[in-house]
Each structure stands twice: as C-alpha cells, then as structure tokens.
Design a protein around this motif. Structure first.
Motif, PDB file in Angstrom:
ATOM      1  N   UNK A 194      46.744  56.490  58.030  1.00  0.00           N
ATOM      2  CA  UNK A 194      46.560  58.037  58.063  1.00  0.00           C
ATOM      3  C   UNK A 194      45.191  58.154  59.190  1.00  0.00           C
ATOM      4  N   UNK A 195      45.270  58.895  60.049  1.00  0.00           N
ATOM      5  CA  UNK A 195      44.206  59.109  61.262  1.00  0.00           C
ATOM      6  C   UNK A 195      43.809  60.623  61.081  1.00  0.00           C
ATOM      7  N   UNK A 196      42.222  60.695  61.280  1.00  0.00           N
ATOM      8  CA  UNK A 196      41.565  61.929  61.345  1.00  0.00           C
ATOM      9  C   UNK A 196      40.850  62.041  62.614  1.00  0.00           C
ATOM     10  N   UNK A 197      41.208  63.150  63.356  1.00  0.00           N
ATOM     11  CA  UNK A 197      40.288  63.304  64.767  1.00  0.00           C
ATOM     12  C   UNK A 197      39.202  64.095  64.406  1.00  0.00           C
ATOM     13  N   UNK A 198      38.148  63.225  65.159  1.00  0.00           N
ATOM     14  CA  UNK A 198      36.626  64.100  65.101  1.00  0.00           C
ATOM     15  C   UNK A 198      36.381  64.174  66.558  1.00  0.00           C
ATOM     16  N   UNK A 199      36.221  65.430  66.753  1.00  0.00           N
ATOM     17  CA  UNK A 199      35.887  65.805  68.035  1.00  0.00           C
ATOM     18  C   UNK A 199      34.245  65.820  68.361  1.00  0.00           C
ATOM     19  N   UNK A 200      33.810  65.242  69.382  1.00  0.00           N
ATOM     20  CA  UNK A 200      32.520  65.168  69.765  1.00  0.00           C
ATOM     21  C   UNK A 200      32.435  65.174  71.240  1.00  0.00           C
ATOM     22  N   UNK A 201      31.403  65.945  71.579  1.00  0.00           N
ATOM     23  CA  UNK A 201      31.646  66.506  73.199  1.00  0.00           C
ATOM     24  C   UNK A 201      31.176  65.237  74.080  1.00  0.00           C
ATOM     25  N   UNK A 202      30.363  64.295  73.598  1.00  0.00           N
ATOM     26  CA  UNK A 202      29.728  63.080  74.533  1.00  0.00           C
ATOM     27  C   UNK A 202      30.143  62.054  73.539  1.00  0.00           C
ATOM     28  N   UNK A 203      30.547  60.802  74.345  1.00  0.00           N
ATOM     29  CA  UNK A 203      30.954  59.656  73.630  1.00  0.00           C
ATOM     30  C   UNK A 203      29.199  58.688  73.454  1.00  0.00           C
ATOM     31  N   UNK A 379      21.011  50.423  67.643  1.00  0.00           N
ATOM     32  CA  UNK A 379      21.324  50.138  69.003  1.00  0.00           C
ATOM     33  C   UNK A 379      21.757  51.391  69.990  1.00  0.00           C
ATOM     34  N   UNK A 380      22.507  52.653  69.409  1.00  0.00           N
ATOM     35  CA  UNK A 380      22.912  53.302  70.284  1.00  0.00           C
ATOM     36  C   UNK A 380      22.905  54.828  69.516  1.00  0.00           C
ATOM     37  N   UNK A 381      23.542  55.655  70.169  1.00  0.00           N
ATOM     38  CA  UNK A 381      23.801  57.044  69.569  1.00  0.00           C
ATOM     39  C   UNK A 381      24.816  57.684  70.443  1.00  0.00           C
ATOM     40  N   UNK A 382      25.391  58.815  69.671  1.00  0.00           N
ATOM     41  CA  UNK A 382      26.062  59.984  70.311  1.00  0.00           C
ATOM     42  C   UNK A 382      25.591  61.327  70.412  1.00  0.00           C
ATOM     43  N   UNK A 383      25.606  61.631  71.708  1.00  0.00           N
ATOM     44  CA  UNK A 383      24.882  63.045  72.066  1.00  0.00           C
ATOM     45  C   UNK A 383      25.867  64.110  72.297  1.00  0.00           C
ATOM     46  N   UNK A 384      25.655  65.200  71.934  1.00  0.00           N
ATOM     47  CA  UNK A 384      26.320  66.595  72.362  1.00  0.00           C
ATOM     48  C   UNK A 384      25.789  66.983  73.782  1.00  0.00           C
ATOM     49  N   UNK A 385      26.480  67.725  74.052  1.00  0.00           N
ATOM     50  CA  UNK A 385      26.243  68.373  75.684  1.00  0.00           C
ATOM     51  C   UNK A 385      24.864  68.940  75.443  1.00  0.00           C
ATOM     52  N   UNK A 386      24.504  69.617  74.431  1.00  0.00           N
ATOM     53  CA  UNK A 386      23.234  70.325  74.431  1.00  0.00           C
ATOM     54  C   UNK A 386      22.221  69.254  74.114  1.00  0.00           C
ATOM     55  N   UNK A 387      22.378  68.003  74.142  1.00  0.00           N
ATOM     56  CA  UNK A 387      21.528  67.026  74.116  1.00  0.00           C
ATOM     57  C   UNK A 387      20.935  66.662  72.563  1.00  0.00           C
ATOM     58  N   UNK A 388      21.578  67.461  71.502  1.00  0.00           N
ATOM     59  CA  UNK A 388      21.277  67.138  69.977  1.00  0.00           C
ATOM     60  C   UNK A 388      22.216  65.628  69.776  1.00  0.00           C
ATOM     61  N   UNK A 389      21.531  64.837  68.655  1.00  0.00           N
ATOM     62  CA  UNK A 389      22.058  63.767  68.439  1.00  0.00           C
ATOM     63  C   UNK A 389      23.096  64.028  67.208  1.00  0.00           C
ATOM     64  N   UNK A 390      24.365  63.586  67.541  1.00  0.00           N
ATOM     65  CA  UNK A 390      25.413  63.521  66.468  1.00  0.00           C
ATOM     66  C   UNK A 390      25.162  62.558  65.513  1.00  0.00           C
ATOM     67  N   UNK A 391      24.899  61.323  65.817  1.00  0.00           N
ATOM     68  CA  UNK A 391      24.777  60.325  64.891  1.00  0.00           C
ATOM     69  C   UNK A 391      23.994  59.157  65.729  1.00  0.00           C
ATOM     70  N   UNK A 392      23.285  58.320  64.974  1.00  0.00           N
ATOM     71  CA  UNK A 392      23.063  56.909  65.642  1.00  0.00           C
ATOM     72  C   UNK A 392      23.825  55.858  64.898  1.00  0.00           C
ATOM     73  N   UNK A 393      23.682  54.576  65.572  1.00  0.00           N
ATOM     74  CA  UNK A 393      24.345  53.350  64.776  1.00  0.00           C
ATOM     75  C   UNK A 393      23.611  52.056  64.967  1.00  0.00           C
ATOM     76  N   UNK A 394      23.522  51.297  64.050  1.00  0.00           N
ATOM     77  CA  UNK A 394      22.883  50.167  64.189  1.00  0.00           C
ATOM     78  C   UNK A 394      23.582  48.689  63.808  1.00  0.00           C
ATOM     79  N   UNK A 395      22.961  47.779  64.104  1.00  0.00           N
ATOM     80  CA  UNK A 395      23.309  46.350  63.568  1.00  0.00           C
ATOM     81  C   UNK A 395      22.642  45.874  62.493  1.00  0.00           C
ATOM     82  N   UNK A 396      23.481  45.735  61.467  1.00  0.00           N
ATOM     83  CA  UNK A 396      22.913  45.187  60.226  1.00  0.00           C
ATOM     84  C   UNK A 396      22.085  43.925  60.359  1.00  0.00           C
ATOM     85  N   UNK A 397      20.933  43.905  59.662  1.00  0.00           N
ATOM     86  CA  UNK A 397      20.170  42.629  59.761  1.00  0.00           C
ATOM     87  C   UNK A 397      21.064  41.288  59.224  1.00  0.00           C
ATOM     88  N   UNK A 398      22.175  41.570  58.846  1.00  0.00           N
ATOM     89  CA  UNK A 398      23.023  40.429  58.424  1.00  0.00           C
ATOM     90  C   UNK A 398      23.306  39.437  59.462  1.00  0.00           C
TER      91      UNK A 398
END
Length: 422
Positions: A194-203, A379-398
């Motif tokens: 099963x797949x759910x689509x999440x729409x984010x304005x910028x990758x 590591x990085x993040x995903x931004x919307x067109x208005x410059x707001x942060x949708x989420x960030x992502x990190x590398x685990x210390x493992x």
C-alpha cells in the motif's frame, strides 16, 4: 593544554551558519535557561521539558515525567517489536489525547491493551490491527523497487515507512487529486505494498554550507571559504575528534572569539548510501560535552546514545543549529530514503525524519539529542516554496565510521547497526 581543550569544545554542536545573515532563534529560546556551565541530567530534562510543556500545553512536571518515560520505555518497545515481529507494521508514541504507545499490526486478531511501567509512569499500550503489510515487507519493497519507483517519476522521490499505518509514503511535488490517485496506483503496483502520496512543494536538499562562525575551511570545488560547526566529540580509543557532515570542507580550523585559530586535521568523510559524517582530529583530548544554547555558554554531557532500531515515531528530540538555535520536535519516520542523489546516488532507507518547522540551511552537521542521549547528526531538510521547513532528516549515531564511538560519561556502547540494503 587545558585552554586548547576548552577552545575545541566551543565549536561542538553548532551546525552550519551564514556569515552574512543574522542568527534566527527558535521560539524555545525565549524560555529561561540554567546558568552557564555543564548541565546535570535534571537540568537537561528541565530545559527539554519546558519546550515540551510549551508545545503540548501540559505542566512542566508532566512534561518531564513523559520525557523520563520516553527514555525508560525503549526496552519495552524493543521487546514488543520482537514479540509481534511477524505482524508488526510499526510502533509510535502518541502525545494527544493522552500519552501512550501505539503498536500497528497486520491481520484482524485483536490484542488486549497493556500497560508498561516506565520510570514510574504507567504508559498505556494500544494495539491497532488491520495494517495491510508488515514493516519488513515495506522495507523490502523500498530497497528492491527503489530504482523502478525513481524511474517512474519525473524526479527521484523520497520515500519512507509510516509506522502508524504500515504504508509506504512517497513524497512528490505539485499534483492534482486525480494525478495523485493515478501515481498512487502506479507506485503500489510497482512496490507491491500500500502507498500513500505526500505532496511537498520542494524536495529534500542537504543543508548547505552557508558560512558562519567558529570553524572554517576552503571548499575544494569552488575555492570559497565556508564556515561550519560540528556535532559530537568522538574517539577510536587513542585519538580524539569531532564530527560534522561529510559535505563540510575537508580541512578545518577553529577560530576562537579572540581571533586565534586551532587547526583540525582531516581524518576522512563517509557520505554514501546511509552515512553523512566527517571526522576532524583534535591534538588534545576532548570531553563528552556539547552546547545547547545560541550563545554557546551552556554545555550538556552525552551520557547515552539511541540506536535507530530503537527510535520510535513520536520520540521528542531536539537539535541545536547555528542558524536556528535550540528547538525540539517529534520524530516522524525512522525508515526514510531521501530523494534525489543526496547519498552519492540513491539513499538507503536508513535515515530518520523530524517534523519542522525549525530547520534552515546552515544547520547541517548539528547534533540531534534528547536530554543527555545522542540520537544523530543532521544531514538535510525539505523546504516548502515559502521557505518553511517541512522536516529535517539525520544520520543515526549508529553509523559512525567503524572503530569510532561517541565520547560519553558512561562506558562506550559500540553497536552493530542494521542496514537496509539491496
């Protein structure tokens, strides 16, 4: 020697920062902070608890109680994951309408609610049945069908497992409802889950080196001088170093507030598939401390680390970036593959996402933590067109390089991380 050690500690946990821009503080920085100096465990919990209380409108005592339960419940949720492995779609913490643990299971056979004791708090465990696929099935689909999914869309998407539903979440750009439905059908046919689509304005993007303070180096690709900062102090048993993101300049020098510099020898960088980390060596021993305030006056010790396999959606974590200061939010996905070519090609689904809205270019390399427990390196993040942060992502210390581990006030625990690979 002591002066050198203290100077090197000043750049731990700052993230990237822009020389030409003013630092942006998070709302949490309006909270009163302890006096300068190393924090105790209770002071660390109070600072994080104040931010939790603000976000969830609960008394500070309740916030601290929940954060203690969050840390103490890891063993129980690890046991639940093993106990229900054949049916497990995912495990998440919920904070509203009550604080509880939710276990998503495939099938229709009901499992009675349970209660666990976590640091003296009785935490309800709710079992939700009806998920269509298990976590292992979705991870297998992501790993083995990633190339086909990337090829079927105009640009390579990010994707991850939603542990609340067991669905494969695929992030795309602008699309009408009809287009989203068609894409969902195609992706589900390719992945077989099963797949759910999440729409984010910028990758997603790496949080780029935008210049800043405390540590500087020359980018070998464009010849420009960039400033960056680091995350945690590390050791291989004989040498000491500091971490930052692998896309930091290789050769770094620490610039102290009085204009002096201390060179940091480049050891190496690891930036493929599931890693984004660089280590620069210190000539002097380092302490297991990092900063948590914008002014870099309040230090916090590392007493433990959280493995990615034991991280849950809903964990309340914080990061300290040079651009955004101190802020906290919830873990969203623990099995995430960023889109594009951010990992020297396609990324493995071994990254962890944390909800916005607080991340900006310049935070790359910042530590992610809760209390005195280290979670990862941003590591990085995903931004919307208005410059707001949708989420960030990190590398685990493992995923620190082999042979290296965090400096800690406790005895080092060296784990063997589980990689999701084809």
């Amino acid at each position: 020697m002591r002066r050198l050690t203290l100077a090197l500690l000043l750049f731990a946990l700052l993230g990237w920062a822009c020389v030409a821009r003013a630092q942006v503080l998070s709302p949490a920085m309006s909270q009163p902070l302890p006096e300068p100096g190393p924090q105790s465990e209770s002071q660390s919990l109070f600072q994080d608890g104040a931010e939790y209380a603000r976000q969830y409108d609960v008394p500070i005592e309740e916030a601290i109680r929940r954060l203690r339960a969050q840390a103490a419940s890891v063993t129980a949720t690890d046991a639940l994951a093993e106990r229900f492995r054949a049916r497990l779609a995912g495990i998440a913490l919920e904070h509203r309408p009550q604080y509880r643990i939710v276990v998503a299971l495939t099938g229709t056979a009901a499992v009675p609610p349970e209660v666990i004791d976590a640091a003296g708090m009785r935490v309800p465990v709710l079992f939700r049945t009806g998920a269509k696929t298990t976590r292992e099935q979705v991870l297998w689909a992501m790993t083995n069908h990633q190339a086909a999914i990337r090829a079927a869309l105009p640009s390579p998407p990010s994707m991850g497992l939603d542990p609340r539903t067991g669905e494969l979440v695929i992030a795309i750009g602008s699309a009408t409802p009809a287009e989203q439905s068609a894409i969902r059908g195609r992706m589900s046919a390719i992945a077989g889950v099963p797949v759910r689509i999440r729409q984010i304005e910028s990758r997603e993007i790496n949080l780029a080196p935008e210049g800043g303070a405390r540590v500087e180096g020359i980018n070998s690709e464009d010849g420009r001088r960039y400033y960056c900062t680091t995350g945690f102090t590390v050791t291989d048993g004989t040498r000491f170093g500091v971490t930052t993101a692998a896309h930091c300049p290789d050769v770094l020098s620490y610039r102290d507030p009085h204009g002096g510099t201390v060179p940091l020898d480049y050891l190496g960088q690891w930036g493929w598939g599931y890693q984004d980390v660089q280590i620069n060596l210190s000539a002097a021993p380092l302490d297991p401390l990092f900063f948590v305030d914008a002014a870099r006056t309040i230090e916090r010790p590392v007493a433990a680390q959280r493995a990615r396999a034991s991280t849950r959606a809903g964990d309340f974590v914080c990061h300290r970036g040079e651009r955004t200061g101190y802020s906290c939010a919830l873990v969203e996905l623990t099995d995430f593959a960023p889109g594009g070519e951010l990992c020297g090609g396609a990324c493995l689904p071994n990254w962890v996402t944390v909800a916005g809205p607080t991340c900006k270019g310049g935070d790359s390399g910042a530590p992610v933590f809760s209390g005195t427990t280290a979670f990862g390196i941003l590591k990085g993040g995903s931004y919307r067109h208005d410059g707001s942060c949708a989420f960030y992502f990190y590398m685990s210390v493992d995923y620190l390089p082999t042979g290296w581990h965090l400096m800690s006030t406790a005895a080092p625990v060296i784990t063997s991380p589980t990689l999701v690979a084809g």
